[in-house]
Design a protein around this motif. Structure first.
Motif, short mmCIF file in Angstrom:
data_model
loop_
_atom_site.label_atom_id
_atom_site.label_comp_id
_atom_site.label_asym_id
_atom_site.label_seq_id
_atom_site.Cartn_x
_atom_site.Cartn_y
_atom_site.Cartn_z
N ARG A 106 62.03 115.37 30.78
CA ARG A 106 63.17 115.82 31.56
C ARG A 106 63.07 117.33 31.70
O ARG A 106 62.73 118.02 30.74
CB ARG A 106 64.50 115.48 30.88
N ILE A 107 63.38 117.80 32.88
CA ILE A 107 63.41 119.24 33.12
C ILE A 107 64.86 119.60 33.41
O ILE A 107 65.45 119.06 34.34
CB ILE A 107 62.46 119.63 34.26
N ILE A 108 65.41 120.50 32.59
CA ILE A 108 66.83 120.82 32.68
C ILE A 108 67.04 122.32 32.90
O ILE A 108 66.14 123.12 32.68
CB ILE A 108 67.60 120.36 31.43
N ASN A 109 68.26 122.65 33.33
CA ASN A 109 68.68 124.05 33.48
C ASN A 109 67.68 124.88 34.27
O ASN A 109 67.31 125.98 33.87
CB ASN A 109 68.92 124.70 32.11
N ILE A 110 67.27 124.37 35.40
CA ILE A 110 66.25 125.05 36.21
C ILE A 110 66.87 126.28 36.87
O ILE A 110 67.88 126.17 37.57
CB ILE A 110 65.68 124.11 37.27
N SER A 111 66.26 127.43 36.66
CA SER A 111 66.74 128.66 37.30
C SER A 111 66.57 128.53 38.81
O SER A 111 65.73 127.77 39.31
CB SER A 111 65.96 129.87 36.78
N ASP A 112 67.37 129.26 39.56
CA ASP A 112 67.31 129.20 41.02
C ASP A 112 65.93 129.56 41.54
O ASP A 112 65.42 128.93 42.47
CB ASP A 112 68.36 130.13 41.65
N GLU A 113 65.30 130.57 40.93
CA GLU A 113 63.99 131.02 41.39
C GLU A 113 62.93 129.93 41.22
O GLU A 113 62.12 129.68 42.10
CB GLU A 113 63.55 132.27 40.60
N VAL A 114 62.97 129.26 40.08
CA VAL A 114 61.99 128.20 39.81
C VAL A 114 62.31 126.95 40.61
O VAL A 114 61.41 126.26 41.09
CB VAL A 114 61.91 127.92 38.29
N ARG A 115 63.58 126.66 40.81
CA ARG A 115 63.97 125.49 41.61
C ARG A 115 63.41 125.58 43.03
O ARG A 115 62.94 124.59 43.59
CB ARG A 115 65.49 125.33 41.66
N VAL A 116 63.45 126.77 43.61
CA VAL A 116 62.91 126.96 44.96
C VAL A 116 61.43 126.58 44.98
O VAL A 116 60.96 125.86 45.88
CB VAL A 116 63.12 128.41 45.44
N ILE A 117 60.67 127.03 43.99
CA ILE A 117 59.24 126.73 43.92
C ILE A 117 59.00 125.23 43.74
O ILE A 117 58.17 124.63 44.41
CB ILE A 117 58.58 127.54 42.79
N ILE A 118 59.75 124.62 42.83
CA ILE A 118 59.59 123.19 42.55
C ILE A 118 59.93 122.37 43.79
O ILE A 118 59.19 121.45 44.15
CB ILE A 118 60.46 122.78 41.34
N ASN A 119 61.01 122.71 44.47
CA ASN A 119 61.41 121.96 45.67
C ASN A 119 60.42 122.17 46.81
O ASN A 119 60.09 121.23 47.54
CB ASN A 119 62.82 122.36 46.10
N MET A 120 59.97 123.41 46.99
CA MET A 120 59.07 123.73 48.09
C MET A 120 57.73 122.99 47.96
O MET A 120 57.14 122.60 48.96
CB MET A 120 58.83 125.25 48.13
N THR A 121 57.29 122.76 46.74
CA THR A 121 56.01 122.10 46.51
C THR A 121 56.13 120.58 46.43
O THR A 121 55.11 119.90 46.34
CB THR A 121 55.37 122.62 45.21
N GLY A 122 57.36 120.06 46.44
CA GLY A 122 57.55 118.62 46.34
C GLY A 122 57.54 118.08 44.91
O GLY A 122 57.63 116.88 44.70
N PHE A 123 57.45 118.97 43.92
CA PHE A 123 57.43 118.52 42.54
C PHE A 123 58.76 117.97 42.08
O PHE A 123 58.82 117.25 41.09
CB PHE A 123 56.94 119.65 41.62
N ASP A 124 59.82 118.26 42.82
CA ASP A 124 61.12 117.68 42.46
C ASP A 124 61.05 116.16 42.60
O ASP A 124 61.61 115.42 41.79
CB ASP A 124 62.25 118.26 43.31
N LYS A 125 60.34 115.67 43.59
CA LYS A 125 60.19 114.23 43.79
C LYS A 125 59.18 113.63 42.81
O LYS A 125 59.38 112.55 42.27
CB LYS A 125 59.78 113.93 45.23
N ILE A 126 58.10 114.35 42.57
CA ILE A 126 57.05 113.87 41.66
C ILE A 126 57.58 113.75 40.24
O ILE A 126 57.31 112.77 39.55
CB ILE A 126 55.84 114.82 41.68
N LEU A 127 58.39 114.72 39.81
CA LEU A 127 58.89 114.74 38.44
C LEU A 127 60.28 114.16 38.30
O LEU A 127 60.85 114.14 37.22
CB LEU A 127 58.86 116.18 37.90
N GLY A 128 60.85 113.69 39.41
CA GLY A 128 62.17 113.07 39.36
C GLY A 128 63.28 114.02 38.99
O GLY A 128 64.19 113.68 38.24
N ILE A 129 63.23 115.20 39.55
CA ILE A 129 64.25 116.22 39.24
C ILE A 129 65.40 116.08 40.20
O ILE A 129 65.24 116.02 41.38
CB ILE A 129 63.65 117.64 39.33
#
Length: 92
Positions: A69-92
């Motif tokens: 589980r990935i929790i408490n994602i900072s706004d800066e890192v969330r942008v990177i994770i979402n932009m790369t599609g890792f939010d879907k890959i990691l189920g965030i």
């Protein structure tokens, strides 16, 4: 980058600073040594992650059969994770 570790069955790693090609081996080594059933990555104080960090998140997920589980994602890192599609890959 600093890593704060707690727990046994479910390990929580709290990451602080920048996760890039210089600091990624430290996190990768920490995760490789884990003997736990699940992992929580707390990214509240993580300021930045490069593709090297994203690769480690994916590797950890595979090692633990998705029990991450990935929790408490900072706004800066969330942008990177979402932009790369890792939010879907990691189920965030």
């Amino acid at each position: 980058m600093e890593i704060e570790k707690s727990g046994k069955e479910e390990v929580v790693l709290k990451l602080k600073g920048r996760l890039d090609t210089v600091s990624a081996p430290k996190l990768e080594s920490e995760i490789d040594e884990l003997q736990c059933k699940s992992l929580v990555l707390d990214l509240q104080e993580l300021e930045y992650t490069s593709s090297a960090g994203l690769r480690i998140f994916l590797k950890a997920s595979k090692k633990l059969n998705g029990n991450i589980r990935i929790i408490n994602i900072s706004d800066e890192v969330r942008v990177i994770i979402n932009m790369t599609g890792f939010d879907k890959i990691l189920g965030i």
